[in-house]
Design a protein around this motif. Structure first.
Motif, PDB file in Angstrom:
ATOM      1  N   GLY A 166       0.803  -1.210   0.000  1.00  0.00           N
ATOM      2  CA  GLY A 166       0.000   0.000   0.000  1.00  0.00           C
ATOM      3  C   GLY A 166       0.836   1.260   0.000  1.00  0.00           C
ATOM      4  N   ARG A 167       0.143   2.393  -0.010  1.00  0.00           N
ATOM      5  CA  ARG A 167       0.798   3.696  -0.098  1.00  0.00           C
ATOM      6  C   ARG A 167       1.315   4.135   1.259  1.00  0.00           C
ATOM      7  N   MET A 168       2.496   4.722   1.254  1.00  0.00           N
ATOM      8  CA  MET A 168       3.113   5.225   2.482  1.00  0.00           C
ATOM      9  C   MET A 168       2.351   6.439   3.011  1.00  0.00           C
ATOM     10  N   ARG A 169       2.163   6.499   4.324  1.00  0.00           N
ATOM     11  CA  ARG A 169       1.552   7.657   4.984  1.00  0.00           C
ATOM     12  C   ARG A 169       2.571   8.222   5.969  1.00  0.00           C
ATOM     13  N   GLU A 170       3.203   9.329   5.585  1.00  0.00           N
ATOM     14  CA  GLU A 170       4.259   9.950   6.376  1.00  0.00           C
ATOM     15  C   GLU A 170       5.317   8.900   6.724  1.00  0.00           C
ATOM     16  N   GLY A 171       5.516   8.578   7.998  1.00  0.00           N
ATOM     17  CA  GLY A 171       6.553   7.618   8.370  1.00  0.00           C
ATOM     18  C   GLY A 171       6.103   6.177   8.377  1.00  0.00           C
ATOM     19  N   ALA A 172       4.835   5.921   8.052  1.00  0.00           N
ATOM     20  CA  ALA A 172       4.298   4.561   8.086  1.00  0.00           C
ATOM     21  C   ALA A 172       4.403   3.933   6.699  1.00  0.00           C
TER      22      ALA A 172
ATOM     23  N   ARG B  19      -9.804  -3.355  -0.622  1.00  0.00           N
ATOM     24  CA  ARG B  19      -9.122  -2.266  -1.328  1.00  0.00           C
ATOM     25  C   ARG B  19     -10.099  -1.248  -1.865  1.00  0.00           C
ATOM     26  N   GLN B  20     -11.311  -1.700  -2.201  1.00  0.00           N
ATOM     27  CA  GLN B  20     -12.318  -0.795  -2.736  1.00  0.00           C
ATOM     28  C   GLN B  20     -12.739   0.232  -1.698  1.00  0.00           C
ATOM     29  N   LEU B  21     -12.710  -0.137  -0.424  1.00  0.00           N
ATOM     30  CA  LEU B  21     -13.176   0.729   0.650  1.00  0.00           C
ATOM     31  C   LEU B  21     -12.041   1.461   1.361  1.00  0.00           C
ATOM     32  N   GLU B  22     -10.872   0.823   1.459  1.00  0.00           N
ATOM     33  CA  GLU B  22      -9.804   1.359   2.293  1.00  0.00           C
ATOM     34  C   GLU B  22      -8.519   1.653   1.529  1.00  0.00           C
ATOM     35  N   GLY B  23      -8.516   1.491   0.233  1.00  0.00           N
ATOM     36  CA  GLY B  23      -7.283   1.623  -0.517  1.00  0.00           C
ATOM     37  C   GLY B  23      -6.487   0.331  -0.470  1.00  0.00           C
ATOM     38  N   THR B  24      -5.310   0.334  -1.063  1.00  0.00           N
ATOM     39  CA  THR B  24      -4.508  -0.886  -1.168  1.00  0.00           C
ATOM     40  C   THR B  24      -4.207  -1.505   0.192  1.00  0.00           C
ATOM     41  N   VAL B  25      -3.903  -0.677   1.190  1.00  0.00           N
ATOM     42  CA  VAL B  25      -3.543  -1.221   2.503  1.00  0.00           C
ATOM     43  C   VAL B  25      -4.659  -2.086   3.083  1.00  0.00           C
TER      44      VAL B  25
ATOM     45  N   ASP C 107     -10.257  12.249  -2.442  1.00  0.00           N
ATOM     46  CA  ASP C 107     -10.383  10.918  -1.848  1.00  0.00           C
ATOM     47  C   ASP C 107      -9.006  10.388  -1.470  1.00  0.00           C
ATOM     48  N   PRO C 108      -8.316  11.060  -0.540  1.00  0.00           N
ATOM     49  CA  PRO C 108      -6.935  10.674  -0.231  1.00  0.00           C
ATOM     50  C   PRO C 108      -6.812   9.322   0.455  1.00  0.00           C
ATOM     51  N   ALA C 109      -7.886   8.827   1.065  1.00  0.00           N
ATOM     52  CA  ALA C 109      -7.793   7.571   1.819  1.00  0.00           C
ATOM     53  C   ALA C 109      -7.573   6.371   0.907  1.00  0.00           C
ATOM     54  N   THR C 110      -8.180   6.385  -0.277  1.00  0.00           N
ATOM     55  CA  THR C 110      -8.109   5.206  -1.142  1.00  0.00           C
ATOM     56  C   THR C 110      -7.298   5.434  -2.412  1.00  0.00           C
ATOM     57  N   THR C 111      -6.877   6.674  -2.690  1.00  0.00           N
ATOM     58  CA  THR C 111      -6.167   6.963  -3.932  1.00  0.00           C
ATOM     59  C   THR C 111      -4.743   6.421  -3.888  1.00  0.00           C
ATOM     60  N   ILE C 112      -4.312   5.804  -5.001  1.00  0.00           N
ATOM     61  CA  ILE C 112      -2.962   5.266  -5.112  1.00  0.00           C
ATOM     62  C   ILE C 112      -2.337   5.763  -6.404  1.00  0.00           C
ATOM     63  N   PHE C 113      -1.028   5.599  -6.498  1.00  0.00           N
ATOM     64  CA  PHE C 113      -0.308   5.912  -7.729  1.00  0.00           C
ATOM     65  C   PHE C 113       0.843   4.932  -7.849  1.00  0.00           C
TER      66      PHE C 113
END
Length: 253
Positions: free
Chosen positions: A21-27, A64-70, A233-239
């Protein structure tokens, strides 16, 4: 809690760490970080004498549809092969297929240089040194990031639309350094959207020019869509593929 309620059993109801999944700051979600966090939690629970409920046994990709890749990769076991992600006593890697990824990356780098050399053979002239430097940087970046991009596409694509979207982006990422090397060695500038989609001015352009423009258009559209997703939609958006080879393609006339 132990001080406030002495003698009461302590149970941590839900804890864990995602492996993708996508990194969130230091996580940073990854296999190695998941293994480290889970092992440290279990060790602390044993030392302090409390119980813990790990989330979760198996990956659930539908999340993933609800919470993003993580959301789809909190499991200790893979949802497809039903195997433990990091068996005890074995080395852990975030890229278990790194040899294949490295091989394909080296192959792409060689193809980029091959495209540049082939272009010069068909149109002999002496390009600037900056053109060769740009080709070298583009080939190196494309080779290094190809495996990472393919890995991200595999884990982060959700549904037919997701596979088509990220597949198109990966295809553009592979085609761009090849077509860019051809443009650099030909002395052509990067085509603008107006030149590609605007009124015809009577000048005929090669198919390679249109393909280069198409790969630019695909990257721009998907990048713009993703940027808007990060806003609304920053919670579920990935790149999955954070790279752009366009800065190396410019006029060498």
């Amino acid at each position: 809690m132990a001080v406030a309620f002495p003698g009461k059993e302590i149970l941590i109801g839900e804890t864990g760490w995602p492996s993708e999944g996508r990194m969130r700051e230091g996580a940073l979600p990854s296999r190695t970080n998941q293994a480290r966090v889970v092992s440290e939690i279990l060790l602390l629970a044993k030392q302090e004498g409390f119980r813990v409920n790990l989330i979760e046994a198996y990956d659930q990709p539908w999340k993933r549809q609800l919470e993003g890749t993580v959301g789809g990769y909190w499991g200790l076991l893979d949802s497809v092969r039903r195997e433990v992600k990091y068996p005890p006593g074995e080395p852990i890697s975030n890229f278990p297929l790194w040899k294949w990824q490295m091989g394909f990356g080296l192959g792409l780098s060689v193809l980029v240089f091959g495209a540049a050399i082939l272009t010069l053979r068909r149109r002999p002239w002496k390009p600037r040194l900056s053109a060769w430097i740009a080709v070298g940087i583009s080939a190196t970046a494309a080779g290094i990031l190809l495996g990472v991009a393919a890995d991200k596409m595999f884990y982060e694509s959700n549904g037919v639309g997701g596979w088509l979207l990220w597949g198109a982006l990966l295809a553009a990422g592979i085609a761009a350094p090849l077509l860019g090397a051809n443009a650099l060695m030909s002395g052509r500038a990067l085509p603008t959207f107006l030149e590609l989609f605007g009124p015809a001015d009577g000048e005929r352009r090669s198919a390679l020019t249109y393909l280069l423009g198409a790969s630019l258009a695909v990257t721009t559209l998907i990048g713009s869509q993703t940027a808007l997703g990060f806003v609304f939609d920053p919670a579920t958006t990935i790149f999955p593929m954070p790279r752009s080879p366009w800065r190396w393609c410019r006029s060498q006339r």
